[in-house]
Design an enzyme around this catalytic site. Structure first.
Site, PDB file in Angstrom:
ATOM      1  N   SER A  31      18.390 -70.065 -27.231  1.00  0.00           N
ATOM      2  CA  SER A  31      19.174 -68.864 -26.945  1.00  0.00           C
ATOM      3  C   SER A  31      19.927 -69.005 -25.632  1.00  0.00           C
ATOM      4  O   SER A  31      19.340 -69.291 -24.588  1.00  0.00           O
ATOM      5  CB  SER A  31      18.247 -67.641 -26.884  1.00  0.00           C
ATOM      6  OG  SER A  31      17.646 -67.389 -28.122  1.00  0.00           O
ATOM      7  N   HIS A  38      21.755 -68.131 -31.622  1.00  0.00           N
ATOM      8  CA  HIS A  38      21.569 -69.522 -32.009  1.00  0.00           C
ATOM      9  C   HIS A  38      22.729 -69.941 -32.908  1.00  0.00           C
ATOM     10  O   HIS A  38      23.245 -69.146 -33.692  1.00  0.00           O
ATOM     11  CB  HIS A  38      20.254 -69.710 -32.773  1.00  0.00           C
ATOM     12  CG  HIS A  38      19.049 -69.728 -31.887  1.00  0.00           C
ATOM     13  ND1 HIS A  38      18.301 -70.861 -31.695  1.00  0.00           N
ATOM     14  CD2 HIS A  38      18.482 -68.761 -31.144  1.00  0.00           C
ATOM     15  CE1 HIS A  38      17.291 -70.579 -30.871  1.00  0.00           C
ATOM     16  NE2 HIS A  38      17.395 -69.309 -30.528  1.00  0.00           N
ATOM     17  N   ARG A  52      17.052 -73.458 -33.792  1.00  0.00           N
ATOM     18  CA  ARG A  52      15.703 -73.928 -34.102  1.00  0.00           C
ATOM     19  C   ARG A  52      14.999 -72.918 -34.996  1.00  0.00           C
ATOM     20  O   ARG A  52      15.391 -71.746 -35.085  1.00  0.00           O
ATOM     21  CB  ARG A  52      14.894 -74.135 -32.815  1.00  0.00           C
ATOM     22  CG  ARG A  52      14.829 -72.892 -31.924  1.00  0.00           C
ATOM     23  CD  ARG A  52      13.655 -72.889 -30.940  1.00  0.00           C
ATOM     24  NE  ARG A  52      13.458 -74.066 -30.145  1.00  0.00           N
ATOM     25  CZ  ARG A  52      13.914 -74.252 -28.892  1.00  0.00           C
ATOM     26  NH1 ARG A  52      14.651 -73.310 -28.338  1.00  0.00           N
ATOM     27  NH2 ARG A  52      13.642 -75.338 -28.208  1.00  0.00           N
ATOM     28  N   THR A  53      13.934 -73.368 -35.633  1.00  0.00           N
ATOM     29  CA  THR A  53      13.036 -72.486 -36.359  1.00  0.00           C
ATOM     30  C   THR A  53      11.933 -72.047 -35.417  1.00  0.00           C
ATOM     31  O   THR A  53      11.365 -72.871 -34.682  1.00  0.00           O
ATOM     32  CB  THR A  53      12.414 -73.212 -37.576  1.00  0.00           C
ATOM     33  OG1 THR A  53      13.456 -73.541 -38.496  1.00  0.00           O
ATOM     34  CG2 THR A  53      11.395 -72.330 -38.279  1.00  0.00           C
ATOM     35  N   HIS A  54      11.631 -70.760 -35.408  1.00  0.00           N
ATOM     36  CA  HIS A  54      10.578 -70.230 -34.539  1.00  0.00           C
ATOM     37  C   HIS A  54       9.285 -70.001 -35.317  1.00  0.00           C
ATOM     38  O   HIS A  54       9.311 -69.714 -36.517  1.00  0.00           O
ATOM     39  CB  HIS A  54      11.020 -68.911 -33.896  1.00  0.00           C
ATOM     40  CG  HIS A  54      12.142 -69.073 -32.906  1.00  0.00           C
ATOM     41  ND1 HIS A  54      13.450 -69.183 -33.306  1.00  0.00           N
ATOM     42  CD2 HIS A  54      12.140 -69.142 -31.552  1.00  0.00           C
ATOM     43  CE1 HIS A  54      14.218 -69.313 -32.220  1.00  0.00           C
ATOM     44  NE2 HIS A  54      13.447 -69.292 -31.152  1.00  0.00           N
ATOM     45  N   GLU A  88       6.479 -59.761 -24.942  1.00  0.00           N
ATOM     46  CA  GLU A  88       5.160 -59.635 -24.333  1.00  0.00           C
ATOM     47  C   GLU A  88       5.021 -58.267 -23.662  1.00  0.00           C
ATOM     48  O   GLU A  88       5.980 -57.702 -23.141  1.00  0.00           O
ATOM     49  CB  GLU A  88       4.964 -60.743 -23.276  1.00  0.00           C
ATOM     50  CG  GLU A  88       5.164 -62.151 -23.793  1.00  0.00           C
ATOM     51  CD  GLU A  88       6.633 -62.532 -23.964  1.00  0.00           C
ATOM     52  OE1 GLU A  88       7.514 -61.902 -23.328  1.00  0.00           O
ATOM     53  OE2 GLU A  88       6.907 -63.456 -24.759  1.00  0.00           O
ATOM     54  N   SER A 119       9.047 -70.297 -27.928  1.00  0.00           N
ATOM     55  CA  SER A 119       9.407 -71.598 -28.488  1.00  0.00           C
ATOM     56  C   SER A 119       8.913 -72.713 -27.579  1.00  0.00           C
ATOM     57  O   SER A 119       8.137 -72.483 -26.658  1.00  0.00           O
ATOM     58  CB  SER A 119      10.939 -71.703 -28.663  1.00  0.00           C
ATOM     59  OG  SER A 119      11.576 -71.738 -27.391  1.00  0.00           O
ATOM     60  N   ASN A 170      16.143 -62.709 -18.636  1.00  0.00           N
ATOM     61  CA  ASN A 170      15.719 -61.364 -18.232  1.00  0.00           C
ATOM     62  C   ASN A 170      14.415 -61.484 -17.465  1.00  0.00           C
ATOM     63  O   ASN A 170      13.692 -62.482 -17.583  1.00  0.00           O
ATOM     64  CB  ASN A 170      15.505 -60.464 -19.462  1.00  0.00           C
ATOM     65  CG  ASN A 170      14.560 -61.091 -20.476  1.00  0.00           C
ATOM     66  OD1 ASN A 170      14.997 -61.828 -21.370  1.00  0.00           O
ATOM     67  ND2 ASN A 170      13.266 -60.834 -20.328  1.00  0.00           N
TER      68      ASN A 170
END
Length: 274
Positions: free
Chosen positions: A41, A73, A94-96, A195, A214, A237
């Protein structure tokens, strides 16, 4: 084996590598790659400036890959020759793990890079920062990680030394490009929820400086394959509870756009030295 069968992940990676070799490398008179990059990202701006394009294809056309589902992405596998003359494979997405397809698709790009002959892997991501001094747009070298996903791409009694998961040599090389680059420990959570403030505090207590969804799993697979890894996070951020502001993925995209030229220059400089 079908294009989505990960019962044998090594064979799946070889199938993808054979496809890339036949469809993209061979027509250019090439047999393999030397370096691979995964752009997370905020890192996709300026991808065309990372080297002279050899070939490009949509990710979901390559066996085992799917179109990225995350805004910010890209969705391409791009082959380019860098300023240093190396052949690079650039994955603009990418795949997460939170996509729920298991760990094997998450690390498929890494294993495909290894099957194509890469010796060096550059992993990038957008993340939350715990250090108030790291304003959004700050690039941070990864010195280590903490994997809180509860899983691993390794199978069975596969014991991989992770003492230097992220190459000290490559970090020093990156600082030749930008001596001001700080470094920190990345904590991978499962996601896709951000989170909580309590989880962020926990990450700090156990030694983390950055939080995201990731990279750690990919690094484990890369070290299993013998790849030298450089990890770079873009702080998009402040992590939850650090600034008192609510989190929004639009912030991630905006921070990446603003930092785009600096990130491109950083990657260009690194690729010139690898």
């Amino acid at each position: 084996m079908s294009s989505t069968d990960f019962s044998d992940p090594t064979a799946m990676a070889q199938q993808a590598a054979d496809f890339v070799r036949a469809q993209l490398l061979a027509p250019a008179g090439l047999d393999g790659i030397e370096v691979a990059l995964v752009l997370g990202s905020g890192w996709n701006q300026g991808v065309d400036e990372l080297g002279d394009e050899i070939a490009s294809i949509n990710l979901d056309a390559v066996p085992g890959f799917t179109k990225p589902v995350v805004a910010g992405h890209g969705g391409a596998l791009r082959l380019a020759r860098t300023a240093s003359g190396k052949v690079a494979m650039v994955l603009t997405g990418r795949t997460h793990f939170y996509e729920g397809r298991g760990v094997e698709p998450v690390v498929h790009g890494v294993r495909t890079a290894a099957a194509l002959g890469a010796s060096t892997l550059v992993l990038t991501n957008g993340c939350g920062g715990l250090d108030p001094a790291w304003a959004p747009g700050t690039a941070v070298l990864l010195s280590d990680h903490i994997n809180l996903t509860g899983t691993t791409p390794l199978r069975g009694a596969t014991f991989i030394d992770m003492s230097e998961a992220y190459s000290r040599r490559l970090r020093e090389l990156a600082r030749e490009v930008d001596p001001t680059l700080p470094e920190g420990v990345y904590v991978q959570f499962s996601g896709p929820n951000y989170e909580t403030p309590a989880e962020v505090r926990m990450a700090g207590v156990i030694g983390g400086n950055l939080v995201g969804m990731s990279t750690a799993l990919e690094t484990i697979a890369a070290r299993e394959a013998g790849l030298e890894v450089l990890g770079i996070s873009l702080v998009t951020n402040a992590a939850a509870g650090i600034s008192g502001e609510n989190l929004d993925h639009a912030e991630v995209i905006a921070a990446g756009k603003e930092a785009g030229p600096r990130l491109t220059a950083l990657l260009q400089g690194i690729l010139e030295r690898i």
